[in-house]
Write an enzyme that holds these catalytic residues in place. Structure first.
Site, PDB file in Angstrom:
ATOM      1  N   ALA A  49      67.973   8.952  65.559  1.00 53.06           N
ATOM      2  CA  ALA A  49      67.047   9.798  66.313  1.00 53.06           C
ATOM      3  C   ALA A  49      65.619   9.465  65.936  1.00 53.06           C
ATOM      4  CB  ALA A  49      67.311  11.277  66.044  1.00 53.06           C
ATOM      5  N   ASP A  50      64.755   9.514  66.928  1.00 56.75           N
ATOM      6  CA  ASP A  50      63.326   9.393  66.682  1.00 56.75           C
ATOM      7  C   ASP A  50      62.649  10.754  66.618  1.00 56.75           C
ATOM      8  OD1 ASP A  50      62.224   6.327  67.004  1.00 56.75           O
ATOM      9  OD2 ASP A  50      64.142   6.670  67.998  1.00 56.75           O
ATOM     10  N   ARG A  51      63.261  11.745  67.248  1.00 59.31           N
ATOM     11  CA  ARG A  51      62.742  13.113  67.160  1.00 59.31           C
ATOM     12  C   ARG A  51      63.846  14.083  67.580  1.00 59.31           C
ATOM     13  NH1 ARG A  51      56.945  15.274  67.942  1.00 59.31           N
ATOM     14  NH2 ARG A  51      56.419  13.067  68.058  1.00 59.31           N
ATOM     15  N   ALA A  78      65.537  12.953  71.011  1.00 59.33           N
ATOM     16  CA  ALA A  78      65.010  11.717  71.589  1.00 59.33           C
ATOM     17  C   ALA A  78      65.479  10.543  70.744  1.00 59.33           C
ATOM     18  CB  ALA A  78      63.487  11.753  71.629  1.00 59.33           C
TER      19      ALA A  78
END
EC number: 5.3.1.23
Length: 358
Positions: A247-249, A257
């Site tokens: 995950a990036d966020r 995201a």
């Protein structure tokens, strides 16, 4: 020998140029914040944890060389401006933004201490950035171990081995070492409980084919590369036990995201009754955003989709939409969100982490 995306010693930072993998392994010196920004933007280094590490360590290198100042006010302003600039390189990943906020606050607080000196503030900022490396590696090992044991209880309660599908690159090349989602696969392999791993090629930048496959072969983990369009078929016919992605966020309600293509994997996994996990450090969780609709999605240049290794493969004149990320709704994350603090259902995440992060 362990793969290293980042090589750092006081005053010196090198990154493995991941655009050249797997054909070449070449390290590139990063001597300034500007050079770090350019490397991050060009995706010579990528992965949310690694972006934050390289950004903050590039600042440490500049500070060690004497940048900033003279005077406390000028030093703090230099630190804050540099960090704000680094955040603009790839804004979807939250790790750099959180590190920038925390480190900028630290610099300001240290400067306000009674008897504060420019030298002391400079040293404190450098040490904080250096400590990120050790913490990231510890967190990744915890994510790997916690995720592996949770996945085994869910997907193989009677014992035996599991087959895991993953997307993009979330291993040592995306972090300080070991990895997040790929760290879970690594831990399963170390436990002797991994039957097989499937990695998607991850178009258009091919992080799966170029980087994850490289790591899996390097670590001698049994694995197979598939095209992105083969994932649902693999779930139906290749005995996939679970899907684990990075995950990036991750926001307060659990919406996540991650590399574009993740959303469709989650849909396919739910259709097939396969648990879908997100593996990410708590530093990738952004509780200030309530839902995924608030996440800013980076869009990349057309050429990354129309060209491969400098050769155009698409018809001239065709339009291109090239988002780097998509958002997976929390209700599709059926296995859980794996952090260094534990494995949580999406609806548990905010309460579990609110005392630790913001």
């Amino acid at each position: 020998m362990t793969l290293e995306a980042i090589r750092y010693s006081r005053g010196s930072l090198q990154i493995l140029d991941q655009l050249l993998l797997p054909q070449q392994s070449r390290y590139e010196a990063v001597g300034s914040v500007r050079q770090a920004w350019e490397a991050i933007r060009a995706m010579k280094v990528r992965g949310a944890p690694a972006i934050a590490l390289v950004g903050c360590l590039s600042l440490a290198v500049e500070l060690q060389a004497g940048a900033g100042g003279p005077g406390l006010a000028a030093l703090v302003a230099f630190v804050q401006d540099a960090l704000s600039f680094l955040v603009t390189a790839r804004p979807t990943a939250v790790n750099m933004a959180r590190a920038a906020r925390d480190l900028a606050d630290l610099a300001a607080q240290e400067a306000e201490r009674e008897g504060a000196t420019e030298e002391a503030v400079r040293e404190r900022v450098i040490c904080w950035a250096e400590d990120m490396l050790d913490k990231d590696l510890r967190d990744n090992r915890s994510i790997g171990d916690l995720g592996a044991h949770h996945l085994l209880k869910r997907a193989a309660p009677q014992g035996g081995k599991v087959t895991v599908l993953t997307h993009c690159n979330t291993g040592a090349l995306a972090t300080a070492g070991y990895g997040t989602a790929l760290g879970v696969i690594r831990s399963l392999h170390n436990l002797g409980r991994l039957e097989h791993a499937f990695c998607t090629e991850t178009r258009p930048y091919n992080q799966g084919a170029r980087l994850t496959a490289f790591e899996l072969v390097y670590e001698q983990i049994p694995a197979t590369l598939i095209a992105d369009s083969m994932a649902a078929a693999a779930m139906a016919h290749q005995g996939v036990s679970a899907v684990v992605v990075g995950a990036d966020r991750v926001v307060a309600n659990g919406d996540t995201a991650n590399k574009v293509g993740t959303y469709q994997l989650a849909i396919a996994a739910k259709h097939h009754g396969i648990p879908f996990y997100v593996a990410a450090p708590s530093s990738s969780c952004d509780l200030r955003l309530e839902t995924g609709r608030e996440i800013v999605i980076e869009e990349r240049p057309d050429q990354e989709l129309t060209d491969v290794n400098g050769v155009r493969i698409a018809a001239p004149g065709i339009g291109v939409w090239n988002p780097a990320f998509d958002v997976t709704p929390h209700d599709l994350i059926t296995g859980g969100i794996i952090t260094e603090l534990g494995v949580f259902a999406p609806e548990e995440l905010q309460a579990a982490l609110s005392a630790t992060i913001s």
